[in-house]
Design a protein around this motif. Structure first.
Motif, PDB file in Angstrom:
ATOM      1  N   SER A   1       0.814   4.692   2.003  1.00 42.96           N
ATOM      2  CA  SER A   1       0.212   5.434   3.128  1.00 42.96           C
ATOM      3  C   SER A   1       0.792   6.837   3.165  1.00 42.96           C
ATOM      4  O   SER A   1       2.018   7.006   3.140  1.00 42.96           O
TER       5      SER A   1
ATOM      6  N   PHE B   1       1.585  -5.520   2.458  1.00 37.36           N
ATOM      7  CA  PHE B   1       0.251  -5.194   2.996  1.00 37.36           C
ATOM      8  C   PHE B   1      -0.824  -5.340   1.918  1.00 37.36           C
ATOM      9  O   PHE B   1      -0.755  -4.689   0.867  1.00 37.36           O
TER      10      PHE B   1
ATOM     11  N   VAL C   1       2.293  -9.419   5.954  1.00 39.20           N
ATOM     12  CA  VAL C   1       1.893  -8.311   6.845  1.00 39.20           C
ATOM     13  C   VAL C   1       0.484  -8.561   7.384  1.00 39.20           C
ATOM     14  O   VAL C   1      -0.491  -8.573   6.627  1.00 39.20           O
TER      15      VAL C   1
ATOM     16  N   TYR D   1      -3.489  -6.291  12.694  1.00 38.43           N
ATOM     17  CA  TYR D   1      -3.794  -4.919  12.271  1.00 38.43           C
ATOM     18  C   TYR D   1      -5.296  -4.817  12.006  1.00 38.43           C
ATOM     19  O   TYR D   1      -5.950  -5.811  11.666  1.00 38.43           O
TER      20      TYR D   1
ATOM     21  N   GLY E   1       6.143   0.525  10.498  1.00 41.05           N
ATOM     22  CA  GLY E   1       6.926   0.489   9.258  1.00 41.05           C
ATOM     23  C   GLY E   1       8.292  -0.160   9.388  1.00 41.05           C
ATOM     24  O   GLY E   1       8.984  -0.332   8.379  1.00 41.05           O
TER      25      GLY E   1
ATOM     26  N   HIS F   1      -1.153   5.244   7.964  1.00 40.06           N
ATOM     27  CA  HIS F   1      -1.206   3.823   8.338  1.00 40.06           C
ATOM     28  C   HIS F   1      -2.288   3.642   9.408  1.00 40.06           C
ATOM     29  O   HIS F   1      -2.840   4.629   9.924  1.00 40.06           O
ATOM     30  N   THR F   2      -2.577   2.385   9.716  1.00 38.18           N
ATOM     31  CA  THR F   2      -3.741   2.109  10.575  1.00 38.18           C
ATOM     32  C   THR F   2      -3.394   2.108  12.069  1.00 38.18           C
ATOM     33  O   THR F   2      -4.232   1.759  12.902  1.00 38.18           O
ATOM     34  N   GLY F   3      -2.176   2.508  12.382  1.00 33.74           N
ATOM     35  CA  GLY F   3      -1.716   2.411  13.772  1.00 33.74           C
ATOM     36  C   GLY F   3      -1.812   3.686  14.582  1.00 33.74           C
ATOM     37  O   GLY F   3      -0.793   4.152  15.102  1.00 33.74           O
TER      38      GLY F   3
ATOM     39  N   ASP G   1       8.540  -3.271   7.335  1.00 34.44           N
ATOM     40  CA  ASP G   1       8.652  -2.981   5.896  1.00 34.44           C
ATOM     41  C   ASP G   1      10.091  -2.605   5.543  1.00 34.44           C
ATOM     42  O   ASP G   1      10.617  -3.015   4.500  1.00 34.44           O
TER      43      ASP G   1
ATOM     44  N   CYS H   1       5.428   4.144   6.343  1.00 31.54           N
ATOM     45  CA  CYS H   1       5.419   2.684   6.220  1.00 31.54           C
ATOM     46  C   CYS H   1       5.209   2.311   4.761  1.00 31.54           C
ATOM     47  O   CYS H   1       5.082   3.186   3.902  1.00 31.54           O
ATOM     48  N   SER H   2       5.229   1.030   4.517  1.00 31.50           N
ATOM     49  CA  SER H   2       5.007   0.419   3.191  1.00 31.50           C
ATOM     50  C   SER H   2       5.739   1.166   2.062  1.00 31.50           C
ATOM     51  O   SER H   2       6.906   1.481   2.210  1.00 31.50           O
TER      52      SER H   2
ATOM     53  N   LEU I   1      -3.857   5.048   1.376  1.00 29.81           N
ATOM     54  CA  LEU I   1      -4.411   5.412   2.686  1.00 29.81           C
ATOM     55  C   LEU I   1      -3.916   6.801   3.066  1.00 29.81           C
ATOM     56  O   LEU I   1      -2.800   7.194   2.707  1.00 29.81           O
TER      57      LEU I   1
ATOM     58  N   ASP J   1       0.835  -1.207   0.000  1.00 28.65           N
ATOM     59  CA  ASP J   1       0.000   0.000   0.000  1.00 28.65           C
ATOM     60  C   ASP J   1       0.870   1.256   0.000  1.00 28.65           C
ATOM     61  O   ASP J   1       2.076   1.200   0.262  1.00 28.65           O
TER      62      ASP J   1
HETATM   63  O1  PXL Z   1       3.915  -1.540   8.394  1.00 29.71           O
HETATM   64  C1  PXL Z   1       2.848  -2.370   8.173  1.00 29.71           C
HETATM   65  C2  PXL Z   1       1.683  -1.608   7.635  1.00 29.71           C
HETATM   66  C3  PXL Z   1       1.594  -1.372   6.278  1.00 29.71           C
HETATM   67  N1  PXL Z   1       0.561  -0.676   5.744  1.00 29.71           N
HETATM   68  C4  PXL Z   1      -0.409  -0.170   6.527  1.00 29.71           C
HETATM   69  C5  PXL Z   1      -0.375  -0.363   7.915  1.00 29.71           C
HETATM   70  C6  PXL Z   1       0.692  -1.097   8.482  1.00 29.71           C
HETATM   71  C7  PXL Z   1       0.764  -1.285   9.915  1.00 29.71           C
HETATM   72  O2  PXL Z   1       0.065  -0.703  10.702  1.00 29.71           O
HETATM   73  O3  PXL Z   1      -1.351   0.153   8.680  1.00 29.71           O
HETATM   74  C8  PXL Z   1      -1.516   0.606   5.915  1.00 29.71           C
END
Ligand code: PXL
Length: 286
Positions: free
Chosen positions: A15, A84, A111, A119, A217, A47-49, A220, A20-21, A44, A13
Protein backbone atom coordinates in the motif's frame (compact mmCIF):
# COMPACT_ATOMS: atom_id res chain seq x y z
CA UNK A 1 32.94 -17.30 9.28
CA UNK A 2 29.59 -18.35 7.82
CA UNK A 3 26.63 -16.03 8.36
CA UNK A 4 23.08 -16.90 7.54
CA UNK A 5 20.18 -14.49 7.46
CA UNK A 6 16.73 -16.09 7.73
CA UNK A 7 14.55 -15.53 4.65
CA UNK A 8 10.82 -14.88 4.84
CA UNK A 9 8.50 -14.96 1.84
CA UNK A 10 5.91 -12.34 2.82
CA UNK A 11 2.63 -12.75 0.90
CA UNK A 12 1.00 -9.38 1.57
CA UNK A 13 -0.13 -6.26 -0.31
CA UNK A 14 1.91 -3.14 -0.96
CA UNK A 15 0.00 0.00 0.00
CA UNK A 16 1.43 3.34 -1.09
CA UNK A 17 0.32 5.45 1.85
CA UNK A 18 -0.87 4.72 5.35
CA UNK A 19 1.97 2.54 6.69
CA UNK A 20 0.58 -1.00 6.55
CA UNK A 21 1.41 -4.44 5.15
CA UNK A 22 4.69 -4.69 3.15
CA UNK A 23 5.53 -1.02 3.81
CA UNK A 24 5.89 -1.83 7.53
CA UNK A 25 6.76 -5.53 7.30
CA UNK A 26 9.95 -4.84 5.32
CA UNK A 27 11.57 -2.34 7.73
CA UNK A 28 10.35 -4.20 10.81
CA UNK A 29 11.83 -7.54 9.82
CA UNK A 30 14.97 -5.97 8.34
CA UNK A 31 15.62 -4.20 11.66
CA UNK A 32 15.44 -7.61 13.32
CA UNK A 33 18.06 -9.00 10.93
CA UNK A 34 15.62 -11.01 8.80
CA UNK A 35 15.50 -10.87 4.99
CA UNK A 36 12.03 -10.23 3.54
CA UNK A 37 11.25 -11.51 0.04
CA UNK A 38 7.97 -9.79 -0.85
CA UNK A 39 5.28 -11.68 -2.75
CA UNK A 40 2.78 -8.86 -3.33
CA UNK A 41 -0.90 -9.83 -3.47
CA UNK A 42 -1.98 -6.38 -4.71
CA UNK A 43 -0.69 -2.87 -5.14
CA UNK A 44 -2.88 -0.16 -3.64
CA UNK A 45 -2.58 3.61 -3.69
CA UNK A 46 -3.48 3.56 0.03
CA UNK A 47 -4.86 1.13 2.61
CA UNK A 48 -8.63 0.75 2.65
CA UNK A 49 -9.18 2.53 5.96
CA UNK A 50 -10.31 6.05 5.13
CA UNK A 51 -8.48 7.43 2.06
CA UNK A 52 -11.55 7.30 -0.20
CA UNK A 53 -11.41 5.71 -3.66
CA UNK A 54 -8.33 3.58 -3.45
CA UNK A 55 -6.66 2.41 -6.68
CA UNK A 56 -6.13 -1.36 -6.44
CA UNK A 57 -4.17 -3.58 -8.85
CA UNK A 58 -4.95 -7.18 -8.02
CA UNK A 59 -1.90 -9.45 -8.47
CA UNK A 60 -3.73 -12.78 -8.22
CA UNK A 61 -2.12 -13.97 -11.48
CA UNK A 62 1.38 -13.16 -10.14
CA UNK A 63 1.71 -15.43 -7.10
CA UNK A 64 1.74 -18.91 -8.72
CA UNK A 65 4.22 -17.93 -11.48
CA UNK A 66 6.46 -16.38 -8.82
CA UNK A 67 6.35 -19.65 -6.89
CA UNK A 68 7.13 -21.56 -10.12
CA UNK A 69 10.22 -19.38 -10.55
CA UNK A 70 11.38 -20.06 -6.97
CA UNK A 71 10.86 -23.79 -7.53
CA UNK A 72 12.92 -23.64 -10.71
CA UNK A 73 15.70 -21.89 -8.79
CA UNK A 74 15.40 -24.43 -5.96
CA UNK A 75 15.21 -21.33 -3.76
CA UNK A 76 14.76 -21.90 -0.01
CA UNK A 77 12.77 -19.87 2.51
CA UNK A 78 12.90 -20.32 6.29
CA UNK A 79 9.41 -18.94 6.74
CA UNK A 80 6.28 -18.31 4.68
CA UNK A 81 4.14 -15.54 6.14
CA UNK A 82 0.74 -14.67 4.62
CA UNK A 83 -1.41 -11.62 5.33
CA UNK A 84 -3.75 -9.37 3.34
CA UNK A 85 -5.22 -11.21 0.33
CA UNK A 86 -6.93 -9.44 -2.55
CA UNK A 87 -9.04 -12.35 -3.84
CA UNK A 88 -10.32 -15.75 -2.73
CA UNK A 89 -8.11 -17.59 -5.27
CA UNK A 90 -5.09 -16.19 -3.45
CA UNK A 91 -5.98 -18.66 -0.66
CA UNK A 92 -5.10 -21.45 -3.13
CA UNK A 93 -1.88 -19.71 -4.11
CA UNK A 94 -0.84 -19.32 -0.47
CA UNK A 95 -1.66 -23.01 0.08
CA UNK A 96 0.67 -23.85 -2.85
CA UNK A 97 3.47 -21.88 -1.17
CA UNK A 98 2.85 -23.50 2.22
CA UNK A 99 2.63 -26.98 0.70
CA UNK A 100 5.82 -26.63 -1.36
CA UNK A 101 7.88 -25.15 1.52
CA UNK A 102 6.97 -27.94 3.94
CA UNK A 103 9.95 -27.32 6.24
CA UNK A 104 9.43 -23.55 6.49
CA UNK A 105 7.78 -21.96 9.51
CA UNK A 106 4.19 -21.22 8.45
CA UNK A 107 2.74 -17.99 9.79
CA UNK A 108 -0.78 -16.94 8.87
CA UNK A 109 -2.05 -13.50 9.79
CA UNK A 110 -5.75 -13.91 8.86
CA UNK A 111 -6.21 -10.27 7.85
CA UNK A 112 -9.96 -9.76 7.52
CA UNK A 113 -11.30 -7.23 10.00
CA UNK A 114 -10.77 -5.00 13.03
CA UNK A 115 -12.87 -3.35 15.73
CA UNK A 116 -15.79 -5.70 15.02
CA UNK A 117 -16.01 -4.88 11.28
CA UNK A 118 -14.65 -6.60 8.13
CA UNK A 119 -12.30 -4.58 5.88
CA UNK A 120 -13.89 -3.30 2.63
CA UNK A 121 -12.06 -5.91 0.52
CA UNK A 122 -12.93 -8.90 2.73
CA UNK A 123 -15.67 -10.81 0.92
CA UNK A 124 -17.81 -13.53 2.58
CA UNK A 125 -15.99 -16.13 0.40
CA UNK A 126 -12.55 -14.95 1.54
CA UNK A 127 -13.81 -15.00 5.07
CA UNK A 128 -15.13 -18.55 4.85
CA UNK A 129 -11.96 -19.89 3.18
CA UNK A 130 -9.49 -18.24 5.59
CA UNK A 131 -9.86 -21.29 7.87
CA UNK A 132 -8.06 -23.36 5.17
CA UNK A 133 -4.92 -21.28 5.73
CA UNK A 134 -5.39 -21.41 9.50
CA UNK A 135 -5.56 -25.22 9.25
CA UNK A 136 -2.05 -25.55 7.81
CA UNK A 137 -0.38 -22.77 9.84
CA UNK A 138 2.14 -23.29 12.65
CA UNK A 139 1.32 -19.88 14.12
CA UNK A 140 -1.68 -17.59 13.61
CA UNK A 141 -2.00 -13.98 14.76
CA UNK A 142 -5.64 -12.83 14.52
CA UNK A 143 -6.90 -9.77 16.34
CA UNK A 144 -9.88 -10.38 18.62
CA UNK A 145 -12.39 -9.55 15.82
CA UNK A 146 -10.73 -12.03 13.42
CA UNK A 147 -10.45 -14.67 16.18
CA UNK A 148 -14.20 -14.41 16.84
CA UNK A 149 -14.98 -14.52 13.10
CA UNK A 150 -12.88 -17.67 12.62
CA UNK A 151 -14.83 -19.32 15.44
CA UNK A 152 -18.25 -18.17 14.19
CA UNK A 153 -18.69 -15.96 17.26
CA UNK A 154 -19.93 -12.36 17.39
CA UNK A 155 -17.06 -10.25 15.92
CA UNK A 156 -17.66 -7.59 18.57
CA UNK A 157 -16.01 -8.76 21.80
CA UNK A 158 -15.70 -5.50 23.75
CA UNK A 159 -14.93 -7.17 27.10
CA UNK A 160 -14.15 -10.84 27.44
CA UNK A 161 -13.33 -12.97 30.48
CA UNK A 162 -9.92 -14.67 30.68
CA UNK A 163 -11.72 -18.03 30.84
CA UNK A 164 -13.49 -17.32 27.54
CA UNK A 165 -10.35 -16.01 25.85
CA UNK A 166 -8.55 -19.23 26.87
CA UNK A 167 -11.34 -21.21 25.23
CA UNK A 168 -10.97 -19.05 22.06
CA UNK A 169 -7.22 -19.84 22.02
CA UNK A 170 -7.75 -23.59 22.45
CA UNK A 171 -10.55 -23.75 19.87
CA UNK A 172 -8.44 -21.86 17.32
CA UNK A 173 -5.52 -24.19 17.96
CA UNK A 174 -7.85 -27.16 17.38
CA UNK A 175 -8.35 -25.82 13.85
CA UNK A 176 -4.63 -26.58 13.22
CA UNK A 177 -1.96 -24.17 14.53
CA UNK A 178 0.34 -25.18 17.39
CA UNK A 179 0.60 -21.55 18.46
CA UNK A 180 -2.25 -19.02 18.56
CA UNK A 181 -1.69 -15.37 19.41
CA UNK A 182 -4.70 -13.03 19.69
CA UNK A 183 -4.13 -9.28 19.76
CA UNK A 184 -6.22 -6.39 21.12
CA UNK A 185 -8.00 -8.34 23.83
CA UNK A 186 -9.84 -6.24 26.41
CA UNK A 187 -10.59 -8.06 29.65
CA UNK A 188 -11.65 -6.77 33.04
CA UNK A 189 -10.65 -3.17 32.24
CA UNK A 190 -7.19 -4.02 30.85
CA UNK A 191 -5.68 -4.59 27.40
CA UNK A 192 -3.65 -7.67 26.51
CA UNK A 193 -2.10 -9.63 23.71
CA UNK A 194 -2.58 -13.29 24.57
CA UNK A 195 -1.05 -16.54 23.35
CA UNK A 196 -1.36 -20.31 23.61
CA UNK A 197 1.33 -22.88 23.02
CA UNK A 198 -0.41 -26.23 22.54
CA UNK A 199 2.78 -28.35 22.69
CA UNK A 200 3.67 -27.02 26.14
CA UNK A 201 0.03 -26.50 27.26
CA UNK A 202 0.83 -22.93 28.28
CA UNK A 203 -1.18 -19.70 28.09
CA UNK A 204 0.64 -16.35 28.11
CA UNK A 205 -0.46 -12.74 28.13
CA UNK A 206 1.28 -9.39 27.84
CA UNK A 207 -0.56 -6.35 29.23
CA UNK A 208 -0.25 -2.94 27.60
CA UNK A 209 -1.62 0.52 28.18
CA UNK A 210 -4.35 1.47 25.73
CA UNK A 211 -4.12 4.76 23.83
CA UNK A 212 -7.35 6.34 22.63
CA UNK A 213 -6.52 6.24 18.88
CA UNK A 214 -6.72 3.56 16.18
CA UNK A 215 -3.83 3.33 13.75
CA UNK A 216 -3.91 1.03 10.69
CA UNK A 217 -1.12 -1.48 10.18
CA UNK A 218 -0.55 -2.22 13.86
CA UNK A 219 -1.60 -5.86 13.36
CA UNK A 220 0.93 -6.17 10.53
CA UNK A 221 3.69 -4.72 12.71
CA UNK A 222 2.74 -7.01 15.62
CA UNK A 223 2.83 -10.14 13.45
CA UNK A 224 6.14 -9.08 11.86
CA UNK A 225 7.92 -8.42 15.15
CA UNK A 226 6.58 -11.71 16.50
CA UNK A 227 7.77 -13.54 13.36
CA UNK A 228 11.24 -11.96 13.51
CA UNK A 229 11.57 -12.69 17.20
CA UNK A 230 10.57 -16.36 16.81
CA UNK A 231 12.96 -16.74 13.84
CA UNK A 232 15.75 -15.33 16.01
CA UNK A 233 15.04 -18.05 18.56
CA UNK A 234 13.03 -16.17 21.20
CA UNK A 235 10.44 -18.06 23.25
CA UNK A 236 6.75 -17.39 22.55
CA UNK A 237 6.19 -15.14 25.62
CA UNK A 238 9.34 -13.12 24.87
CA UNK A 239 8.32 -12.76 21.19
CA UNK A 240 4.84 -11.58 22.29
CA UNK A 241 6.51 -9.26 24.80
CA UNK A 242 8.80 -7.79 22.12
CA UNK A 243 5.93 -7.22 19.66
CA UNK A 244 3.73 -5.63 22.36
CA UNK A 245 6.53 -3.41 23.72
CA UNK A 246 7.45 -2.21 20.22
CA UNK A 247 3.85 -1.32 19.40
CA UNK A 248 3.36 0.44 22.72
CA UNK A 249 6.47 2.51 22.02
CA UNK A 250 5.48 3.30 18.42
CA UNK A 251 1.84 4.10 19.27
CA UNK A 252 2.75 6.38 22.20
CA UNK A 253 5.41 8.11 20.09
CA UNK A 254 2.93 8.68 17.26
CA UNK A 255 0.13 9.82 19.54
CA UNK A 256 2.36 12.54 20.99
CA UNK A 257 2.58 14.19 17.53
CA UNK A 258 -1.23 14.31 17.00
CA UNK A 259 -0.79 13.09 13.41
CA UNK A 260 -3.64 12.00 11.13
CA UNK A 261 -4.33 8.48 12.42
CA UNK A 262 -4.87 7.21 8.84
CA UNK A 263 -1.09 7.65 8.36
CA UNK A 264 -0.39 4.80 10.79
CA UNK A 265 2.40 4.58 13.35
CA UNK A 266 5.70 6.44 13.05
CA UNK A 267 7.81 3.34 13.17
CA UNK A 268 10.74 5.18 11.52
CA UNK A 269 11.32 6.89 14.89
CA UNK A 270 11.37 3.64 16.82
CA UNK A 271 13.26 1.04 14.78
CA UNK A 272 16.30 1.38 17.06
CA UNK A 273 14.29 -0.64 19.64
CA UNK A 274 14.20 -3.60 17.26
CA UNK A 275 17.85 -3.19 16.27
CA UNK A 276 19.07 -3.03 19.88
CA UNK A 277 16.86 -6.02 20.81
CA UNK A 278 16.61 -5.33 24.56
CA UNK A 279 16.00 -8.09 27.09
CA UNK A 280 12.35 -8.12 28.22
CA UNK A 281 10.33 -9.91 30.88
CA UNK A 282 6.89 -8.30 31.15
CA UNK A 283 4.86 -11.34 30.17
CA UNK A 284 2.47 -13.13 32.53
CA UNK A 285 1.26 -16.73 32.58
CA UNK A 286 -2.53 -17.13 32.41
O1 PXL B 1 -3.36 -3.62 8.11
C1 PXL B 1 -4.24 -4.44 7.46
C2 PXL B 1 -4.42 -4.01 6.04
C3 PXL B 1 -3.53 -4.46 5.08
N1 PXL B 1 -3.64 -4.09 3.78
C4 PXL B 1 -4.62 -3.25 3.38
C5 PXL B 1 -5.55 -2.75 4.30
C6 PXL B 1 -5.45 -3.14 5.66
C7 PXL B 1 -6.38 -2.61 6.63
O2 PXL B 1 -7.14 -1.71 6.41
O3 PXL B 1 -6.51 -1.92 3.88
C8 PXL B 1 -4.70 -2.85 1.95
Amino acid sequence: MYHQVAKVAAIHDLSGIGRCSLSVILPTLSAQGIQVCPVPTAILSAHTGGFGDVVLRDLTDYISPALAHYKQLNYKFNCIYSGFLASTSQIDHCLEFFEYYKDALKIVDPVMADHGKPYKTCTPELRSRMSELVAIADIITPNITEAAMLLGENPLQPDITMQRIKSFLVRLSELGPKIVVITSVFSDGKSYNVGYDREHSKFWRVPYSLINANYPGTGDVFASVLTGSILRGDSLPIAMNRATAFLELAIKTTYSYSTDTREGIMLENCLDFLISNPTLCDYEQM
